[in-house]
Design a protein around this motif. Structure first.
Motif, PDB file in Angstrom:
ATOM      1  N   ASP A 135      11.058  -1.995 -12.896  1.00 38.03           N
ATOM      2  CA  ASP A 135       9.736  -1.392 -13.027  1.00 38.03           C
ATOM      3  C   ASP A 135       9.754   0.065 -12.584  1.00 38.03           C
ATOM      4  OD1 ASP A 135       8.082  -3.914 -13.624  1.00 38.03           O
ATOM      5  OD2 ASP A 135       9.150  -4.479 -11.796  1.00 38.03           O
ATOM      6  N   ASP A 158      11.336   2.854 -20.399  1.00 38.94           N
ATOM      7  CA  ASP A 158       9.999   2.458 -19.942  1.00 38.94           C
ATOM      8  C   ASP A 158       9.905   2.189 -18.445  1.00 38.94           C
ATOM      9  OD1 ASP A 158       8.307   2.638 -22.183  1.00 38.94           O
ATOM     10  OD2 ASP A 158       9.120   0.793 -23.012  1.00 38.94           O
ATOM     11  N   CYS A 159      10.698   2.875 -17.648  1.00 34.86           N
ATOM     12  CA  CYS A 159      10.604   2.745 -16.198  1.00 34.86           C
ATOM     13  C   CYS A 159       9.792   3.903 -15.623  1.00 34.86           C
ATOM     14  CB  CYS A 159      11.992   2.760 -15.551  1.00 34.86           C
ATOM     15  SG  CYS A 159      13.127   1.498 -16.174  1.00 34.86           S
ATOM     16  N   PRO A 201      -0.214  -0.847 -10.300  1.00 35.19           N
ATOM     17  CA  PRO A 201       0.452  -1.121 -11.581  1.00 35.19           C
ATOM     18  C   PRO A 201      -0.038  -0.242 -12.727  1.00 35.19           C
ATOM     19  CG  PRO A 201      -0.983  -2.943 -10.947  1.00 35.19           C
ATOM     20  CD  PRO A 201      -0.886  -2.041  -9.761  1.00 35.19           C
ATOM     21  N   LYS A 202      -1.307   0.156 -12.691  1.00 39.39           N
ATOM     22  CA  LYS A 202      -1.822   1.022 -13.764  1.00 39.39           C
ATOM     23  C   LYS A 202      -1.138   2.389 -13.709  1.00 39.39           C
ATOM     24  CE  LYS A 202      -5.965   2.973 -15.893  1.00 39.39           C
ATOM     25  NZ  LYS A 202      -5.346   4.323 -16.035  1.00 39.39           N
ATOM     26  N   ARG A 204       1.707   3.047 -12.406  1.00 34.27           N
ATOM     27  CA  ARG A 204       3.119   2.812 -12.761  1.00 34.27           C
ATOM     28  C   ARG A 204       3.286   2.763 -14.277  1.00 34.27           C
ATOM     29  NH1 ARG A 204       3.646  -1.628  -9.812  1.00 34.27           N
ATOM     30  NH2 ARG A 204       3.795  -3.130 -11.521  1.00 34.27           N
ATOM     31  N   LYS A 205       2.386   2.052 -14.944  1.00 37.29           N
ATOM     32  CA  LYS A 205       2.465   1.934 -16.396  1.00 37.29           C
ATOM     33  C   LYS A 205       2.173   3.261 -17.073  1.00 37.29           C
ATOM     34  CE  LYS A 205       2.836   0.055 -20.427  1.00 37.29           C
ATOM     35  NZ  LYS A 205       4.192  -0.199 -20.969  1.00 37.29           N
ATOM     36  N   ASP A 206       1.156   3.976 -16.587  1.00 37.71           N
ATOM     37  CA  ASP A 206       0.818   5.281 -17.172  1.00 37.71           C
ATOM     38  C   ASP A 206       2.009   6.229 -17.088  1.00 37.71           C
ATOM     39  OD1 ASP A 206      -1.716   4.451 -17.790  1.00 37.71           O
ATOM     40  OD2 ASP A 206      -2.696   5.469 -16.106  1.00 37.71           O
ATOM     41  N   SER A 208       5.223   5.470 -16.736  1.00 39.98           N
ATOM     42  CA  SER A 208       6.348   5.035 -17.565  1.00 39.98           C
ATOM     43  C   SER A 208       6.085   5.353 -19.041  1.00 39.98           C
ATOM     44  CB  SER A 208       6.616   3.540 -17.378  1.00 39.98           C
ATOM     45  OG  SER A 208       5.538   2.755 -17.848  1.00 39.98           O
ATOM     46  N   THR A 209       4.842   5.179 -19.484  1.00 36.31           N
ATOM     47  CA  THR A 209       4.493   5.486 -20.876  1.00 36.31           C
ATOM     48  C   THR A 209       4.632   6.976 -21.163  1.00 36.31           C
ATOM     49  OG1 THR A 209       2.962   3.607 -20.991  1.00 36.31           O
ATOM     50  CG2 THR A 209       2.664   5.379 -22.595  1.00 36.31           C
TER      51      THR A 209
END
Length: 238
Positions: A135, A158-159, A201-202, A204-206, A208-209
């Motif tokens: 992640d 995607d990390c 997590p949001k 983190r995802k933003d 990575s994207t």
């Protein structure tokens, strides 16, 4: 001359290379890496005894002191004391006779009750699948790197990336937007950056994207080839 980073370009100019005779082109990404399915990722996590419900932090590279594995472990110790859940995947080997360093790493792990948190993979020829089960990837070099391939590889897979301030790494990350920049020698600061990404997590995802969008848009092999061709065209036109 073609340089792989502005960091190297600046060093070359300091050493006497004429500024007009050097161009900076960051290394391209590998667009041919296989993308794992969700089932394949789960299977790979099981192979390395990783919990599918816990954030996995990865560090990739030879087990040598300047790569910063010990500093990351020190930050992990801070997280453990705060009861923040995580698992740490250390990808790489000590195959270049740095044996004392892995002994030091394992001693630190034992002394700080981190054994249940840390997995060593040893040498891995194809690292792309392992990026895809992480992640967060930490580039923790405590000495300047000329480029920092781990940063772009991790972003492409995607990390969310935490990047060392030393060397060329900050050229590859827009701090706070598509990654975070930190001095790994400040392990409390590194732990704080990890805590931020683990618990959000949001974010983190933003990151990575956006990190993937950045490297795909700027570092594709096609773009790299066009830039190299442009350099040759300019030279031939003179």
């Amino acid at each position: 001359y073609i340089s792989i980073s502005r960091f190297i370009t600046d060093l070359a100019i300091q050493d006497g290379v004429v500024a007009s005779k050097i161009e900076t082109l960051h290394n391209p990404i590998d667009e041919d890496a296989e993308i794992l399915s969700s089932e394949e990722k789960e299977g790979l996590k099981q192979e390395y005894q990783l919990d599918n419900n816990v954030v996995v932090i990865g560090i990739f590279g030879r087990l040598v002191s300047w790569k910063g594995q010990l500093e990351l472990l020190q930050a992990a110790g801070v997280l453990r004391k705060k009861d923040i859940p995580f698992q740490l995947l250390i990808v790489g080997s000590d195959g270049e006779n740095y044996g004392d360093y892995i002994v030091e790493l394992k001693r630190f792990i034992a002394d700080n009750d981190l054994s249940e948190y840390v997995v060593f993979t040893g040498y891995i020829k194809e690292v792309s699948p392992l990026y895809q089960i992480c992640d967060i990837v930490v580039h923790a070099s405590i000495e300047p790197e000329p480029f920092g391939l781990v940063i772009t590889e991790a972003a492409h897979n995607d990390c969310a990336v935490i990047c060392s301030v030393h060397g060329a790494g900050p050229e590859l990350v827009d701090d706070g937007l598509d990654g975070l920049i930190v001095d790994p020698l400040d392990t409390e600061q590194l732990a704080a950056k990890l805590e931020l990404l683990i618990l959000d997590p949001k974010l983190r995802k933003d990151m990575s994207t956006k990190g993937k969008e950045r490297v795909v848009a700027r570092l594709s092999p096609e773009i790299y080839a066009k830039n190299v061709q442009g350099i040759y065209d300019d030279l031939l036109a003179k």
